[in-house]
Design a protein around this motif. Structure first.
Motif, short mmCIF file in Angstrom:
data_model
loop_
_atom_site.label_atom_id
_atom_site.label_comp_id
_atom_site.label_asym_id
_atom_site.label_seq_id
_atom_site.Cartn_x
_atom_site.Cartn_y
_atom_site.Cartn_z
N LEU A 1 -4.57 14.86 -5.23
CA LEU A 1 -3.00 14.82 -6.38
C LEU A 1 -2.77 16.07 -7.05
O LEU A 1 -1.64 16.34 -6.96
CB LEU A 1 -3.53 13.36 -6.75
N THR B 1 2.33 8.95 -6.34
CA THR B 1 1.66 9.28 -7.49
C THR B 1 1.52 10.31 -8.26
O THR B 1 1.74 10.22 -10.42
CB THR B 1 0.26 8.27 -6.97
N SER C 1 -5.37 1.65 -1.38
CA SER C 1 -5.72 2.98 -2.53
C SER C 1 -6.46 4.43 -0.41
O SER C 1 -5.97 5.01 -0.87
CB SER C 1 -6.95 2.97 -3.60
N MET D 1 -3.54 6.21 0.10
CA MET D 1 -3.59 8.00 -0.82
C MET D 1 -4.78 8.65 0.45
O MET D 1 -5.41 9.51 -1.00
CB MET D 1 -3.76 7.17 -2.37
N TYR E 1 0.94 3.68 -3.29
CA TYR E 1 -0.40 4.01 -3.57
C TYR E 1 -0.35 5.61 -2.92
O TYR E 1 -0.72 6.45 -3.22
CB TYR E 1 -1.38 3.61 -3.04
N SER E 2 1.19 5.98 -2.41
CA SER E 2 1.15 7.37 -2.00
C SER E 2 1.35 8.56 -2.78
O SER E 2 1.20 8.88 -4.13
CB SER E 2 2.55 7.56 -0.86
N ILE E 3 0.45 9.35 -2.29
CA ILE E 3 0.00 10.16 -3.34
C ILE E 3 1.44 11.48 -3.91
O ILE E 3 1.70 12.07 -4.73
CB ILE E 3 -0.75 11.49 -2.16
N GLU E 4 2.19 11.59 -3.02
CA GLU E 4 3.70 12.17 -3.45
C GLU E 4 4.08 10.93 -5.28
O GLU E 4 4.99 11.42 -5.70
CB GLU E 4 4.75 12.48 -2.37
N TRP F 1 0.92 -1.46 -0.26
CA TRP F 1 0.42 -0.12 -0.14
C TRP F 1 0.38 0.98 -0.39
O TRP F 1 -0.16 2.24 -0.50
CB TRP F 1 -0.69 0.37 0.76
N GLN G 1 -2.20 11.70 3.33
CA GLN G 1 -1.46 13.25 2.78
C GLN G 1 -0.94 14.41 3.24
O GLN G 1 -1.37 14.15 4.52
CB GLN G 1 -2.38 13.25 1.56
N THR H 1 -0.91 17.97 -4.89
CA THR H 1 0.09 17.80 -4.93
C THR H 1 0.87 17.91 -5.29
O THR H 1 2.12 18.97 -5.01
CB THR H 1 -0.11 16.35 -4.62
N MET I 1 -10.54 13.00 -4.68
CA MET I 1 -9.31 12.38 -4.75
C MET I 1 -8.06 12.67 -5.68
O MET I 1 -7.14 13.32 -5.02
CB MET I 1 -9.37 10.43 -4.77
#
Length: 275
Positions: free
Chosen positions: A99, A72, A190, A194, A67-70, A64, A199, A102, A95
């Motif tokens: 992103l 991605t 996710s 994420m 899946y980090s937003i950074e 998991w 985040q 970010t 979501m």
């Protein structure tokens, strides 16, 4: 089309020509949620729609943390690099909006403008983040224990989506079938990797985002209206629009209004010499 980014296969679709517009869907969505807008926007823009990690036909890693937003966000920049795109307009819902923020916060020079629908820059306090992590973990556990169909039934009936009950049955069924195409492990991870609690909070960096920003909130979505109005106060170059007759999913509940507002935003930039 499939492309390998950061060791993971992403599914994306590209159509049209002109300045690039990157479309980022929400949780349980896919690139297909934007399909009705492709012919409307591709006359003036090169439209790029992506399945985000754990969604659609993009990979659903077992770790998991992938899946980090950074991470991605870095993958989205790698996609632009692969397509030889120096700058893109970025449109994100929920979501996908988180992103988009970010990406703009970490790679501001790559973002020409932002369209943010029903989203937040994150949670400001550690207590809020920890509580949200706990909630998302519970949702992820529910998916793995009870299956995708049971989760989708539950997800469709949360208060956030109450206004969707006014949509025609055919539209709601189409949304349901699209959600059911996702990988249960992908959705669970996710949430774990994420989710909003995982985040960083970007509230303190909003004042540095100088590109044009369009903020869209539905009149029935009171929580996100408040968040978006607070964002407008901190962003140097933002316009906030409240869309009547819509809740959280404006692009589904009021697609014609959504299209008109978004295209007007891009046309205004063109008239000002920004496109």
């Amino acid at each position: 089309m499939l492309i390998k980014l950061g060791g993971m296969h992403y599914e994306y679709e590209i159509t049209g020509s002109g300045d690039a517009l990157l479309l980022l869907h929400g949780f349980t969505g896919s690139k297909d949620v934007w399909r009705r807008f492709f012919p409307l926007w591709s006359h003036d823009l090169q439209v790029i729609a992506v399945d985000l990690p754990g969604h659609g036909k993009t990979d659903s890693p077992s770790d998991w943390a992938r899946y980090s937003i950074e991470q991605t966000a870095a993958d989205m920049i790698a996609l632009l690099d692969a397509l030889k795109i120096k700058q893109a307009h970025v449109l994100g819902y929920s979501m996908g909006g988180r992103l988009a923020i970010t990406i703009a916060s970490l790679y501001a020079e790559r973002v020409r403008s932002l369209v943010l629908e029903s989203c937040t820059p994150g949670l400001e306090s550690e207590e809020e983040r920890e509580e949200r992590k706990r909630q998302d973990q519970q949702q992820a556990d529910f998916i793995m224990e009870h299956g995708l169909e049971a989760f989708v039934e539950r997800w469709e009936n949360i208060p956030l989506f109450a206004s969707q009950q006014q949509l025609p049955y055919s539209v709601r069924e189409q949304m349901r079938q699209q959600r059911l195409q996702n990988n249960p492990l992908g959705l669970a991870n996710s949430l774990r990797g994420m989710g909003t609690g995982m985040q960083p909070s970007w509230w303190s960096s909003l004042h540095r985002l100088c590109m044009p920003v369009l903020l869209l909130g539905g009149e029935y979505d009171e929580k996100f209206l408040r968040i978006l109005q607070c964002m407008e106060q901190r962003l140097p170059n933002a316009e906030f629009v409240q869309v009547s007759g819509a809740g959280h999913t404006i692009h589904v509940e009021q697609p014609e209004k959504f299209d008109t507002i978004v295209r007007s935003f891009f046309q205004a930039q063109y008239l000002e010499g920004g496109l």
